[in-house]
Design an enzyme around this catalytic site. Structure first.
Site, PDB file in Angstrom:
ATOM      1  N   ASN A 141     -12.452  45.029   3.036  1.00 31.72           N
ATOM      2  CA  ASN A 141     -12.025  45.560   1.739  1.00 31.72           C
ATOM      3  C   ASN A 141     -12.268  44.621   0.556  1.00 31.72           C
ATOM      4  OD1 ASN A 141     -10.109  43.637   2.230  1.00 31.72           O
ATOM      5  ND2 ASN A 141      -8.335  45.021   2.202  1.00 31.72           N
ATOM      6  N   ASP A 152      -9.993  41.261   8.454  1.00 34.10           N
ATOM      7  CA  ASP A 152      -8.919  42.225   8.727  1.00 34.10           C
ATOM      8  C   ASP A 152      -9.266  43.087   9.941  1.00 34.10           C
ATOM      9  OD1 ASP A 152     -10.790  44.162   7.657  1.00 34.10           O
ATOM     10  OD2 ASP A 152     -10.106  43.614   5.652  1.00 34.10           O
ATOM     11  N   ASP A 207      -2.025  37.375  21.101  1.00 34.09           N
ATOM     12  CA  ASP A 207      -1.424  36.047  21.074  1.00 34.09           C
ATOM     13  C   ASP A 207       0.094  36.201  21.113  1.00 34.09           C
ATOM     14  OD1 ASP A 207      -1.540  33.149  20.683  1.00 34.09           O
ATOM     15  OD2 ASP A 207      -3.425  33.545  19.655  1.00 34.09           O
ATOM     16  N   ASP A 221       0.823  30.909  23.212  1.00 32.30           N
ATOM     17  CA  ASP A 221       0.720  29.708  22.393  1.00 32.30           C
ATOM     18  C   ASP A 221       1.704  28.642  22.880  1.00 32.30           C
ATOM     19  OD1 ASP A 221      -0.439  28.610  19.828  1.00 32.30           O
ATOM     20  OD2 ASP A 221       1.680  28.510  19.303  1.00 32.30           O
ATOM     21  N   GLU A 252      -1.464  28.350  26.823  1.00 32.30           N
ATOM     22  CA  GLU A 252      -1.910  27.118  26.174  1.00 32.30           C
ATOM     23  C   GLU A 252      -0.896  26.032  26.518  1.00 32.30           C
ATOM     24  OE1 GLU A 252      -3.036  25.450  21.721  1.00 32.30           O
ATOM     25  OE2 GLU A 252      -1.307  26.765  21.981  1.00 32.30           O
ATOM     26  N   HIS A 265     -10.177  28.119  17.920  1.00 32.39           N
ATOM     27  CA  HIS A 265      -9.758  28.051  16.506  1.00 32.39           C
ATOM     28  C   HIS A 265      -9.113  26.713  16.138  1.00 32.39           C
ATOM     29  CE1 HIS A 265      -6.171  29.026  18.729  1.00 32.39           C
ATOM     30  NE2 HIS A 265      -5.442  28.739  17.687  1.00 32.39           N
ATOM     31  N   ASP A 266      -8.751  25.913  17.135  1.00 33.07           N
ATOM     32  CA  ASP A 266      -8.121  24.605  16.888  1.00 33.07           C
ATOM     33  C   ASP A 266      -9.071  23.440  17.116  1.00 33.07           C
ATOM     34  OD1 ASP A 266      -5.585  25.491  16.159  1.00 33.07           O
ATOM     35  OD2 ASP A 266      -4.848  25.522  18.227  1.00 33.07           O
TER      36      ASP A 266
END
Length: 558
Positions: free
Chosen positions: A23, A29, A98, A199, A254, A327-328
């Site tokens: 958008n 998104d 997650d 997590d 994790e 992502h980390d």
């Protein structure tokens, strides 16, 4: 072989904020993800792991959740989420969510109540303590620098936060809290999801009395008192009994600070806790004595030792998860390969190295097109809370050299993985028509999905073939791992063996030619399953000369 669908699967991790914006607001998104489902189907992955999309103030990019059963406004609506799940299932893919239940956001309704008074019914949902001698209850530091305790004036007590001060830790000793978590998990599973990535799940049990880290420092690392804590297995067994065992799902925990022996309990073959865990030992190979930001060169011998230990120690007892970035973590081709001259070759080599091991492989978005680390000139171009906290502590307060710390950020910063997905060569890499929430890596004109899909020899199609081979050959999933040529300083070589077949996996981790010679014993008949260079001999008699970053996999039969 104790076959399970999640052992045969390949997982693709989506970091929604950076995947695709539908958008024009600069933020990825759910509708953006929906628009790319056919891309994922073409790649061939079986499972999508979605990083958090729940309601959140975004202090830690969605890992601070204010409503576990609502969707973040920036990402869309629950109707969008329902459409995403249906779209994945229609294409034969599964979805895992997650699960972030070591902590919540301080804006979660539970915490809003908890901080109102000491006798509030929700007080015990979190970990509150009075101060000691005018200081914090203990000397623990948080993962994000500074004290792990935050003083709250309303009740004149401190609450524990192992991460940001806006991420108070939940009190798992409270059975009511645990039941709330189990009810929430059940709600999502009943909506049709296929499992959870959990997590920092091994931090949910803290040591009795919350003792200070020894040594007398004002602030110190207290990991021994909250990693793999005294009741963590009790809690996970209860979670399994109450929720997980009632569904045909996959779970991955994790678990920072967990060793192979811990994994044998967490991911045991009996299925009493989780299906697999993420280890971090190989992610720490380039960390010096000062920790993550004390960067040192990693050594191939250390990578062999760590990966082989996990392969052998879990053999027949538990299941491995296989990853080289997420992502980390920084981008794997920049960290373990060569992101310039041999970017394509080394990206394919690293994929071969990983996907041929025993365990479930995880692909992080952009890995399949060889996305690289980024070097932003200004600190202000970085978004990550961890980076800014560390910079303040080390440079602003500690007086360390700015450039030295920037170099560490270039190598290890989490925003390396969070720059927007590079879809094409148009402005902002086709990620958004607006201004991206985090700058796009400037190399997007050369490295993007459109280019990869147009090139039959791209990294993308190499991943597609690796995934396809996994479906064709049981030996790739279930064969026994053994390290060969342990002392070779250029090549990581190993075999996988199942009944009368053997895979020989050769990976040159250097930019120079490498000679290999190994005994193949009674396994004679051979053919090349996959390689990242053209014109490779289709048979293997025990000798080979590998070109820079070359990978080959041979299937041998008796």
């Amino acid at each position: 072989m104790n076959k399970k669908w999640w052992k045969d699967s390949v997982v693709y991790q989506i970091y929604p904020r950076s995947f695709m914006d539908s958008n024009g607001d600069g933020i990825g998104d759910l509708r953006g993800i929906i628009s790319k489902l056919d891309y994922l189907k073409t790649l061939g992955v079986d499972v999508v792991w979605l990083s958090p999309v729940y309601k959140s103030p975004n202090d830690d990019n969605g890992y601070d959740i204010s409503d576990y059963q609502g969707i973040m406004d920036e990402f869309g609506t629950m109707a969008d989420w329902d459409e995403l799940l249906a779209g994945l299932h229609d294409r034969g893919m599964k979805l895992i969510m997650d699960l972030v239940v070591n902590h919540s956001s301080d804006e979660h309704a539970w915490f809003v109540e908890s901080r109102k008074s000491k006798d509030n019914p929700y007080r015990d949902y979190y970990i509150w303590r009075p101060g000691k001698d005018g200081q914090e209850p203990n000397n623990w530091t948080s993962f994000f620098s500074g004290s792990a305790w935050q003083y709250d004036e309303t009740t004149e007590e401190y609450f524990l936060h192992l991460f940001s001060k806006k991420q108070p830790d939940l009190n798992w000793e409270n059975p009511k809290l645990r039941q709330e978590v189990y009810d929430m998990m059940t709600w999502w599973l009943d909506k049709g999801i296929d499992g959870f990535r959990m997590d920092v799940i091994n931090l949910i049990s803290k040591a009795d009395g919350l003792p200070s880290a020894p040594g007398g420092k004002r602030y110190d690392w207290g990991g021994d008192f909250f990693m793999n804590g005294p009741r963590v297995h009790e809690y996970l067994e209860e979670m399994n009994r109450e929720v997980l065992s009632k569904y045909d799902i996959m779970t991955v925990g994790e678990c920072p600070g967990a060793g192979a022996a811990d994994a044998v309990r967490y991911a045991n073959n009996e299925g009493t806790e989780l299906d697999m865990i993420f280890t971090f030992e190989h992610m720490d190979l380039d960390s010096g004595p000062g920790g993550k930001w004390d960067v040192k060169p990693w050594q191939l011998a250390d990578l062999k030792a760590v990966m082989s230990k996990w392969q052998k120690d879990l053999e027949g007892k538990a299941w491995n998860s296989l990853y080289l970035n997420n992502h980390d973590q920084p981008r794997m081709v920049s960290r373990f390969g060569n992101d310039s001259e041999y970017r394509v070759e080394s990206a394919k080599m690293l994929a071969t190295f990983l996907h041929m091991m025993q365990g479930t492989p995880y692909i992080y978005q952009g890995e399949e097109i060889g996305m690289t680390n980024v070097q932003f000139e200004s600190l202000s171009d970085y978004n990550d809370l961890e980076i800014h906290n560390m910079y303040r502590e080390k440079v602003v307060e500690g007086g360390e050299d700015h450039q030295k710390i920037m170099e560490a950020i270039y190598v290890k910063g989490r925003d390396n993985a969070r720059t927007p997905m590079q879809w094409d060569a148009s402005e902002h890499a086709g990620f958004t028509t607006g201004t991206p929430w985090l700058k796009v890596n400037p190399n997007y004109a050369d490295i993007n999905a459109e280019q990869a899909l147009d090139d039959a020899n791209s990294i993308f199609y190499y991943y597609q073939k690796l995934i396809r081979l996994r479906k064709e050959f049981d030996i790739i999933v279930y064969g026994t791992y053994d390290l060969v040529l342990p002392d070779h300083d250029q090549v990581y070589a190993y075999t996988r063996t199942l009944v009368d077949e053997q895979l020989v996996v050769l990976n040159n981790f250097t930019g120079e030619e490498a000679m290999v010679e190994l005994e193949i014993g009674e396994f004679a008949d051979s053919n090349l399953l996959i390689g990242n260079y053209e014109d490779v001999a289709g048979t293997f008699a025990g000798k080979a000369t590998l070109r820079p970053y070359e990978a080959r996999v041979y299937l041998l039969k008796k």
